[in-house]
Design a protein around this motif. Structure first.
Motif, PDB file in Angstrom:
ATOM      1  N   LEU A 185       0.808  -1.129  -0.020  1.00  0.00           N
ATOM      2  CA  LEU A 185      -0.185   0.099   0.062  1.00  0.00           C
ATOM      3  C   LEU A 185       0.891   1.227  -0.102  1.00  0.00           C
ATOM      4  CD1 LEU A 185      -2.435   1.602   0.522  1.00  0.00           C
ATOM      5  CD2 LEU A 185      -2.517   0.980   2.700  1.00  0.00           C
ATOM      6  N   VAL A 186       0.557   2.061  -0.854  1.00  0.00           N
ATOM      7  CA  VAL A 186       1.433   3.348  -0.913  1.00  0.00           C
ATOM      8  C   VAL A 186       0.690   4.523  -1.556  1.00  0.00           C
ATOM      9  CG1 VAL A 186       2.053   2.560  -3.461  1.00  0.00           C
ATOM     10  CG2 VAL A 186       3.632   4.295  -2.204  1.00  0.00           C
ATOM     11  N   GLU A 187       0.760   5.761  -1.013  1.00  0.00           N
ATOM     12  CA  GLU A 187       0.481   7.112  -1.716  1.00  0.00           C
ATOM     13  C   GLU A 187       1.303   7.469  -2.637  1.00  0.00           C
ATOM     14  OE1 GLU A 187      -1.440   9.122   1.852  1.00  0.00           O
ATOM     15  OE2 GLU A 187       0.240   7.842   2.551  1.00  0.00           O
ATOM     16  N   PRO A 188       1.085   8.224  -3.716  1.00  0.00           N
ATOM     17  CA  PRO A 188       1.978   8.740  -4.741  1.00  0.00           C
ATOM     18  C   PRO A 188       2.696   9.898  -4.063  1.00  0.00           C
ATOM     19  CG  PRO A 188      -0.274   8.183  -5.542  1.00  0.00           C
ATOM     20  CD  PRO A 188      -0.504   8.008  -4.294  1.00  0.00           C
ATOM     21  N   VAL A 189       1.743  10.586  -3.108  1.00  0.00           N
ATOM     22  CA  VAL A 189       2.465  11.716  -2.391  1.00  0.00           C
ATOM     23  C   VAL A 189       1.652  11.657  -0.911  1.00  0.00           C
ATOM     24  CG1 VAL A 189       2.412  14.395  -1.979  1.00  0.00           C
ATOM     25  CG2 VAL A 189       2.260  13.269  -4.341  1.00  0.00           C
ATOM     26  N   GLN A 190       2.580  11.573   0.044  1.00  0.00           N
ATOM     27  CA  GLN A 190       1.904  11.462   1.152  1.00  0.00           C
ATOM     28  C   GLN A 190       1.470  13.087   1.898  1.00  0.00           C
ATOM     29  OE1 GLN A 190       5.148   9.734   3.742  1.00  0.00           O
ATOM     30  NE2 GLN A 190       4.141   7.518   3.294  1.00  0.00           N
ATOM     31  N   GLY A 191       0.219  13.350   1.699  1.00  0.00           N
ATOM     32  CA  GLY A 191      -0.232  14.489   2.092  1.00  0.00           C
ATOM     33  C   GLY A 191       0.032  14.846   3.366  1.00  0.00           C
ATOM     34  N   GLU A 192      -0.700  14.062   4.297  1.00  0.00           N
ATOM     35  CA  GLU A 192      -0.536  14.234   5.768  1.00  0.00           C
ATOM     36  C   GLU A 192       0.968  14.051   6.674  1.00  0.00           C
ATOM     37  OE1 GLU A 192      -3.421  15.377   7.257  1.00  0.00           O
ATOM     38  OE2 GLU A 192      -4.168  14.996   5.015  1.00  0.00           O
ATOM     39  N   ASN A 193       1.840  13.716   5.560  1.00  0.00           N
ATOM     40  CA  ASN A 193       3.139  13.589   6.021  1.00  0.00           C
ATOM     41  C   ASN A 193       4.027  14.752   5.483  1.00  0.00           C
ATOM     42  OD1 ASN A 193       5.475  12.654   7.638  1.00  0.00           O
ATOM     43  ND2 ASN A 193       6.240  11.333   5.557  1.00  0.00           N
ATOM     44  N   GLY A 194       3.260  15.871   5.152  1.00  0.00           N
ATOM     45  CA  GLY A 194       3.726  16.989   4.858  1.00  0.00           C
ATOM     46  C   GLY A 194       3.910  17.331   3.342  1.00  0.00           C
ATOM     47  N   VAL A 195       3.180  16.729   2.434  1.00  0.00           N
ATOM     48  CA  VAL A 195       3.079  16.725   1.063  1.00  0.00           C
ATOM     49  C   VAL A 195       4.501  16.162   0.493  1.00  0.00           C
ATOM     50  CG1 VAL A 195       2.446  18.146  -0.938  1.00  0.00           C
ATOM     51  CG2 VAL A 195       1.794  18.733   1.185  1.00  0.00           C
ATOM     52  N   LEU A 196       4.603  15.044   0.841  1.00  0.00           N
ATOM     53  CA  LEU A 196       5.919  14.196   0.450  1.00  0.00           C
ATOM     54  C   LEU A 196       5.796  13.305  -0.683  1.00  0.00           C
ATOM     55  CD1 LEU A 196       9.213  13.815   1.219  1.00  0.00           C
ATOM     56  CD2 LEU A 196       8.172  12.163   2.694  1.00  0.00           C
ATOM     57  N   PRO A 197       6.252  13.688  -1.883  1.00  0.00           N
ATOM     58  CA  PRO A 197       6.045  13.075  -3.118  1.00  0.00           C
ATOM     59  C   PRO A 197       7.032  11.541  -3.017  1.00  0.00           C
ATOM     60  CG  PRO A 197       6.362  15.006  -3.646  1.00  0.00           C
ATOM     61  CD  PRO A 197       6.798  15.014  -2.126  1.00  0.00           C
ATOM     62  N   ALA A 198       6.333  10.467  -3.509  1.00  0.00           N
ATOM     63  CA  ALA A 198       7.425   9.385  -3.722  1.00  0.00           C
ATOM     64  C   ALA A 198       8.577   9.655  -4.697  1.00  0.00           C
ATOM     65  CB  ALA A 198       6.300   8.191  -4.396  1.00  0.00           C
ATOM     66  N   PRO A 199       9.649   9.057  -4.559  1.00  0.00           N
ATOM     67  CA  PRO A 199      10.792   9.538  -5.421  1.00  0.00           C
ATOM     68  C   PRO A 199      10.443   8.965  -6.724  1.00  0.00           C
ATOM     69  CG  PRO A 199      11.485   8.539  -3.289  1.00  0.00           C
ATOM     70  CD  PRO A 199      10.026   8.117  -3.159  1.00  0.00           C
ATOM     71  N   ASP A 200      10.933   9.345  -7.887  1.00  0.00           N
ATOM     72  CA  ASP A 200      10.722   8.795  -9.146  1.00  0.00           C
ATOM     73  C   ASP A 200      11.214   7.411  -9.281  1.00  0.00           C
ATOM     74  OD1 ASP A 200      10.105  11.469  -9.851  1.00  0.00           O
ATOM     75  OD2 ASP A 200      12.000  11.970 -11.022  1.00  0.00           O
ATOM     76  N   GLY A 201      10.194   6.583 -10.092  1.00  0.00           N
ATOM     77  CA  GLY A 201      10.569   5.389 -10.150  1.00  0.00           C
ATOM     78  C   GLY A 201       9.993   4.328  -9.164  1.00  0.00           C
ATOM     79  N   PHE A 202       9.536   5.016  -7.978  1.00  0.00           N
ATOM     80  CA  PHE A 202       9.167   4.181  -6.654  1.00  0.00           C
ATOM     81  C   PHE A 202       8.157   3.351  -7.131  1.00  0.00           C
ATOM     82  CE2 PHE A 202       7.344   3.574  -2.501  1.00  0.00           C
ATOM     83  CZ  PHE A 202       8.341   2.489  -1.968  1.00  0.00           C
ATOM     84  N   LEU A 203       6.962   4.091  -7.496  1.00  0.00           N
ATOM     85  CA  LEU A 203       5.825   3.477  -8.043  1.00  0.00           C
ATOM     86  C   LEU A 203       5.761   2.243  -8.824  1.00  0.00           C
ATOM     87  CD1 LEU A 203       3.091   6.278  -7.834  1.00  0.00           C
ATOM     88  CD2 LEU A 203       3.916   4.685  -5.826  1.00  0.00           C
ATOM     89  N   ARG A 204       6.766   2.459 -10.066  1.00  0.00           N
ATOM     90  CA  ARG A 204       7.104   1.423 -10.754  1.00  0.00           C
ATOM     91  C   ARG A 204       7.811   0.334 -10.157  1.00  0.00           C
ATOM     92  NH1 ARG A 204       8.124   6.133 -13.891  1.00  0.00           N
ATOM     93  NH2 ARG A 204      10.265   6.021 -13.429  1.00  0.00           N
ATOM     94  N   ALA A 205       8.683   0.440  -9.426  1.00  0.00           N
ATOM     95  CA  ALA A 205       9.508  -0.366  -8.734  1.00  0.00           C
ATOM     96  C   ALA A 205       8.363  -1.118  -7.851  1.00  0.00           C
ATOM     97  CB  ALA A 205      10.510  -0.046  -7.652  1.00  0.00           C
ATOM     98  N   LEU A 233      -5.771  10.200 -12.150  1.00  0.00           N
ATOM     99  CA  LEU A 233      -4.983   9.308 -11.070  1.00  0.00           C
ATOM    100  C   LEU A 233      -3.814   9.532 -11.274  1.00  0.00           C
ATOM    101  CD1 LEU A 233      -7.166   6.210 -11.629  1.00  0.00           C
ATOM    102  CD2 LEU A 233      -7.212   8.044  -9.712  1.00  0.00           C
ATOM    103  N   LEU A 234      -2.848   9.980 -10.232  1.00  0.00           N
ATOM    104  CA  LEU A 234      -1.495  10.307 -10.649  1.00  0.00           C
ATOM    105  C   LEU A 234      -0.345   9.324 -10.892  1.00  0.00           C
ATOM    106  CD1 LEU A 234       0.647  12.545 -10.410  1.00  0.00           C
ATOM    107  CD2 LEU A 234       0.782  12.430  -7.909  1.00  0.00           C
ATOM    108  N   HIS A 235      -0.869   7.964 -10.272  1.00  0.00           N
ATOM    109  CA  HIS A 235       0.043   6.739 -10.566  1.00  0.00           C
ATOM    110  C   HIS A 235      -0.017   6.619 -11.976  1.00  0.00           C
ATOM    111  CE1 HIS A 235      -3.798   4.700  -9.705  1.00  0.00           C
ATOM    112  NE2 HIS A 235      -3.331   3.744 -10.596  1.00  0.00           N
ATOM    113  N   ARG A 236      -1.161   6.716 -12.664  1.00  0.00           N
ATOM    114  CA  ARG A 236      -1.275   6.365 -14.081  1.00  0.00           C
ATOM    115  C   ARG A 236      -0.698   7.276 -15.029  1.00  0.00           C
ATOM    116  NH1 ARG A 236      -2.659   2.325 -16.136  1.00  0.00           N
ATOM    117  NH2 ARG A 236      -4.196   2.961 -17.619  1.00  0.00           N
ATOM    118  N   ALA A 237      -0.274   8.296 -14.627  1.00  0.00           N
ATOM    119  CA  ALA A 237       0.598   9.054 -15.297  1.00  0.00           C
ATOM    120  C   ALA A 237       1.872   9.008 -15.194  1.00  0.00           C
ATOM    121  CB  ALA A 237       0.441  10.473 -14.540  1.00  0.00           C
TER     122      ALA A 237
END
Length: 393
Positions: A185-205, A233-237
């Motif tokens: 389970l993962v968020e593309p951007v952790q909004g409640e954690n201070g708007v922290l985006p996943a690093p490039d390539g992490f979702l694909r990994a 949907l951000l992950h689709r992009a």
């Protein structure tokens, strides 16, 4: 009409103290503006925590809600309505063109995550890998998936077999996932954690790792999805197709609606009697969701990307000592500060007529209606330095 102070006294007497004392009582909203009970006007840079995607009192949304209520309001899920089916078809298409999807409708993001959590159990596995810094809701199931200790501790023991790994650490994720894992389970951007985006390539990994072990990839887009980050949907992009996708918040532009979308083989795991919702996907909520998707297809996404990128650059170009950088995507932005003065800034900004919040002591979250313009934001950028100076104490 009662004053703000009088209404807040009634609030304290009638409401459970789950949220503390509200800072304002709002009585009206129009576009990107709010008016409080004393008649003061504000610019809304929070949108009900990324919910009011088309602002307040948007004619397309209020119109379809009113029209649908006149025609048909509620029928339960023993029966179907055309708006519900149409919204499901559109969300299915958004989540997975390569793998046909199916939807379970809910009333909120927490409920969407509860539905997804139950679906993971139907794989025959129980282990969930979630991320440090994550937030997925306050119900018992979604709380079990949420990392923040202060939210979890009072309610333990929580359900589930959940392991947390560092957000964005591909090696740690790979080491944690094996053939016993039901889902990651993962968020593309952790909004409640201070708007922290996943690093490039992490979702694909994450997609590659889960596929290797026969586990589900579950993407929580409750806050990031439905245009908030400039994409439906951000992950689709990012070129990823997930097995489970959860959305809510901006989908109804203020009307409660959420959805759990399952793709491929996962779409058929729920069967009759395995889950339910009395209000989920009711005709009015579905009509609101369709109105939002219509607006996004009509050019709103371009505005989100253009205005969001302009805002981030404009703030960073101020060269303010208290601003380290701006992160996020689209119109979900975190102004990262060099000192822990974000809560004081939020109070100062509210006094000056700007609504925002501080998900972390050093981060100001900006998540305005997706229809906001540069001209709406330029005055905020202009006073940002003064408000930050005032926040130093």
């Amino acid at each position: 009409m009662s004053t703000q102070q009088e209404i807040l006294q009634r609030y304290g007497a009638a409401m459970m103290n789950a949220f503390g004392t509200p800072k304002r009582v709002f009585t009206e909203g129009d576009g990107v503006h709010l008016v409080d009970a004393d008649g003061k006007r504000y610019t809304d840079l929070l949108a009900g925590i990324a919910v009011n995607s088309l602002g307040h009192n948007h004619p397309a949304v209020t119109g379809v809600i009113t029209e649908q209520l006149h025609r048909l309001g509620h029928i339960s899920n023993f029966f179907a309505s055309e708006p519900q089916i149409r919204l499901a078809e559109r969300l299915d298409a958004a989540a997975g063109e390569e793998q046909p999807g199916k939807v379970f409708f809910t009333n909120s993001g927490s409920e969407a995550n509860e539905a997804a959590f139950k679906i993971t159990r139907l794989t025959g596995r129980t282990r969930i890998i979630a991320m440090e810094g994550s937030f997925h809701g306050r119900t018992m199931g979604s709380l079990a998936l949420t990392h923040t200790e202060k939210y979890r501790a009072p309610f333990e023991p929580l359900p589930g077999d959940v392991t947390f790994v560092p957000f964005g650490d591909t090696d740690a994720l790979s080491a944690a996932v094996d053939d016993t894992v039901a889902a990651v389970l993962v968020e593309p951007v952790q909004g409640e954690n201070g708007v922290l985006p996943a690093p490039d390539g992490f979702l694909r990994a994450a997609r590659e790792i889960t596929a290797r072990h026969g586990a589900l990839l579950w993407i929580d887009e409750v806050q990031t999805g439905i245009g908030r980050c400039g994409e439906l949907l951000l992950h689709r992009a990012d070129g990823v197709t997930a097995d489970l996708v959860t959305v809510a918040k901006g989908l109804g532009a203020g009307f409660p609606v959420g959805a759990c979308i399952a793709t491929g083989r996962t779409a058929d795991l729920l069967g009759p009697g395995s889950h339910g919702s009395t209000f989920g996907g009711n005709p009015v909520a579905a009509a609101a969701g369709n109105a939002v998707l219509d607006a996004l297809e009509g050019g709103v996404l371009d505005n989100v990307r253009e205005v969001g990128d302009w805002f981030a650059a404009a703030v960073e170009n101020l060269g303010l000592p208290l601003v380290d950088h701006v992160r996020g995507r689209g119109l979900l932005r975190g102004i990262v500060l060099t000192k822990d003065v974000a809560p004081a800034f939020v109070d100062a900004a509210l006094e000056a007529g700007w609504v925002c919040n501080a998900p972390r002591p050093n981060v100001i979250r900006i998540a305005p209606p997706l229809i906001i313009t540069r001209s709406d934001l330029e005055p905020f950028v202009a006073v940002l330095g003064d408000l930050l100076d005032h926040s130093r104490g």
